[in-house]
Design a protein around this motif. Structure first.
Motif, mmCIF file in Angstrom:
data_model
loop_
_atom_site.group_PDB
_atom_site.id
_atom_site.type_symbol
_atom_site.label_atom_id
_atom_site.label_comp_id
_atom_site.label_asym_id
_atom_site.label_seq_id
_atom_site.Cartn_x
_atom_site.Cartn_y
_atom_site.Cartn_z
ATOM 1 N N PRO A 111 40.939 43.135 37.741
ATOM 2 C CA PRO A 111 41.440 43.528 39.066
ATOM 3 C C PRO A 111 41.987 44.966 39.088
ATOM 4 N N LYS A 146 43.228 47.429 44.294
ATOM 5 C CA LYS A 146 44.017 46.625 45.225
ATOM 6 C C LYS A 146 43.812 47.104 46.663
ATOM 7 N N ALA A 205 36.929 42.607 46.390
ATOM 8 C CA ALA A 205 36.683 41.425 45.552
ATOM 9 C C ALA A 205 35.388 41.573 44.755
ATOM 10 N N ASN A 229 35.918 44.282 41.954
ATOM 11 C CA ASN A 229 36.766 43.777 40.874
ATOM 12 C C ASN A 229 36.032 42.735 40.036
ATOM 13 N N GLU A 230 35.253 41.887 40.691
ATOM 14 C CA GLU A 230 34.487 40.874 39.958
ATOM 15 C C GLU A 230 33.440 41.544 39.059
#
Length: 100
Positions: free
Chosen positions: A92, A95, A83, A86-87
């Motif tokens: 995104p 995964k 997270a 990706n931020e």
């Protein structure tokens, strides 16, 4: 002089670069470089000193660590690490995180 206007006369440099990257299918390579830099910036010197490799393959990030203790510790926070990365990347891309 040609009376035809160049199609990109009113485009910003940013737009021209985005078009160049898109046309030449360079985004994947740029993402791979950006992920390495993002990992380094987010994880700090402690983790980076034990990081031997960071590779993105499709939507899976493979991180090779030289410390089994650190690998075990980071494995508990995989979802949070994904997270955060990706931020920081603004999209995104990751995964799955595999710690080796």
């Amino acid at each position: 002089m040609s009376s035809k206007k160049r199609y990109n006369e009113n485009l910003s440099l940013s737009d021209v670069l985005k078009e160049f990257v898109s046309t030449n299918k360079l985004q994947e390579g740029l993402d791979k470089v950006e992920i390495k830099d993002t990992w380094k910036n987010l994880m700090g010197n402690g983790v980076n000193s034990y990081t031997t490799s960071v590779q993105l393959k499709r939507d899976t990030l493979y991180v090779q660590l030289s410390s089994s203790v650190l690998r075990e510790e980071l494995s508990y926070g995989k979802e949070k690490i994904i997270a955060m990365l990706n931020e920081a990347l603004g999209k995104p891309l990751i995964k799955t995180l595999i710690l080796k």
